[in-house]
Design an enzyme around this catalytic site. Structure first.
Site, PDB file in Angstrom:
ATOM      1  N   GLU A 178       0.817  -1.222   0.000  1.00  0.00           N
ATOM      2  CA  GLU A 178       0.000   0.000   0.000  1.00  0.00           C
ATOM      3  C   GLU A 178       0.846   1.266   0.000  1.00  0.00           C
ATOM      4  O   GLU A 178       1.261   1.750   1.053  1.00  0.00           O
ATOM      5  CB  GLU A 178      -0.929   0.018   1.233  1.00  0.00           C
ATOM      6  CG  GLU A 178      -1.796   1.287   1.272  1.00  0.00           C
ATOM      7  CD  GLU A 178      -2.749   1.359   2.467  1.00  0.00           C
ATOM      8  OE1 GLU A 178      -2.699   0.469   3.341  1.00  0.00           O
ATOM      9  OE2 GLU A 178      -3.530   2.323   2.524  1.00  0.00           O
ATOM     10  N   LYS A 220      -2.562  -2.034  -3.100  1.00  0.00           N
ATOM     11  CA  LYS A 220      -3.593  -1.146  -2.527  1.00  0.00           C
ATOM     12  C   LYS A 220      -3.192   0.302  -2.763  1.00  0.00           C
ATOM     13  O   LYS A 220      -2.494   0.911  -1.958  1.00  0.00           O
ATOM     14  CB  LYS A 220      -3.742  -1.441  -1.019  1.00  0.00           C
ATOM     15  CG  LYS A 220      -4.722  -0.529  -0.302  1.00  0.00           C
ATOM     16  CD  LYS A 220      -5.127  -1.102   1.045  1.00  0.00           C
ATOM     17  CE  LYS A 220      -5.950  -0.097   1.835  1.00  0.00           C
ATOM     18  NZ  LYS A 220      -6.603  -0.692   2.998  1.00  0.00           N
TER      19      LYS A 220
END
Ligand code: 13P
Length: 340
Positions: A178, A220
């Site tokens: 992420e 992500k």
């Protein structure tokens, strides 16, 4: 490393019609959320609240592929003594765990952060796997402002993400990678695009150097949006089109799925934009969600810490989970929000 198993879990995390519930707020963040709804944050209220989500049978079974937990939650038991991890598994969802230790000031880079948590990570991963985790999350934070992000910040964070991802795969845990470019500030959409592209390129280069197998990760990212304070806001269609274009430039098709963060977009914005991307279609990876705020703002408000509101909170959660599940298929319609 069992790459076939990692790939199986990664695919399950982005299964059609489903996405991830990010319920891994750290102590400070959940306190902030609870204060906003007038609830004191104690281990009991945090447990009760998260138990309510994980016992939302329909939402969990039909639309939540996995849940990201915080260290406290993966060890907690429901009021009746069932481990919370078991509740998630019983709903057919996959438990995961946030393993980073937060974004800390980066030396010589005022206003920028580096995500910490690599020291001792291998041992913590073994423990989390024994507690039932099948995947992990590490969030790098890139802020946009005058003169930032610096190369040092982007490179250091990309390098840490890659070291984390390699350790996860070695321990047979799927890493959620992420790199979040924040939407705070008054920068325009093109600046977000330019920074996001730079960050994604750096991340995939570092993943390659660290020998991370892309079939065994979930990415992500942020969507490409103008800063919250930017005078020029844009349509959902433009956000969807530019986000897809940048990701196609940067993310190899070996990655099974992309699960977006909501990052401060409103509930319906986060849904509408994901839906718009899936309506465009033709992407080489699944496009799904890993939302925290965009899934939880409504149930938190409906709950307000009262036992009598649990059913209403579960309904609110089920609605957002279904809307986002439909968006992951490109089958959401705005009227569905009004009907609810
Ligand atoms: P938001 O969807 O609220 O941005 O949270 C997702 C998340 O897990 C951030 O790390």
């Amino acid at each position: 490393m069992d790459l076939a198993e990692l790939n199986k879990v990664a695919n399950a995390m982005v299964a059609p019609g489903k996405g991830i519930l990010a319920a891994d707020e750290s102590g400070g963040t959940i306190q902030k959320r609870f204060t906003a709804i007038g609830v004191e944050s104690t281990d009991y209220t945090r447990r009760d609240y998260r138990e309510l989500l994980f016992r939302s049978a329909k939402a969990m079974t039909d639309h939540i592929s996995g849940v990201i937990l915080f260290d406290e939650t993966i060890r907690q038991k429901a009021a009746d003594g069932t481990p919370l991890v078991k509740l998630i598994e019983q709903a057919g969802s996959v438990p995961g765990i946030k393993v980073d230790k937060g974004a800390k000031p980066l030396a010589f880079c005022p206003g920028e952060t580096i995500t910490e948590g690599l020291d001792g990570l291998r041992e913590r991963l073994v423990e989390y796997r024994n507690l039932g985790a099948k995947f992990c999350k590490w969030r790098a934070v890139i802020d946009i402002g005058p003169g930032i992000p610096s190369y040092d910040c982007v490179h250091s964070n990309a390098h840490a993400l890659a070291r984390y991802a390699a350790l996860c795969q070695e321990e047979n845990l799927v890493p959620i990678v992420e790199p979040e470019v924040l939407m705070d500030g008054d920068h325009d959409m093109d600046r977000c695009l330019e920074v996001t592209e730079f960050v994604q390129k750096a991340v995939f280069q570092e993943l390659y150097y660290a020998k991370v197998k892309l079939e065994g990760i979930v990415l992500k990212p942020n969507m490409i949006v103008p800063g919250k304070k930017c005078a020029k806001q844009v349509s959902d269609a433009e956000i969807a089109e530019k986000t897809l274009r940048v990701l196609k430039e940067c993310v190899p098709p070996a990655v099974p799925g992309i699960a977006f963060l909501s990052g401060g977009q409103s509930d319906v914005e986060a849904t509408a934009r994901l839906d718009a991307m899936n309506k465009i279609g033709g992407a080489p990876w699944k496009l799904s969600f890993s939302y925290g705020r965009a899934l939880q703002a409504a149930p938190q408000k409906a709950w307000g810490g009262k036992t009598g509101n649990v059913a209403a909170a579960q309904d609110a959660f089920a609605h957002r989970a279904r809307m986002n599940g439909l968006a992951s298929l490109g089958q959401w319609q705005r009227e569905m929000e009004k009907a609810a």
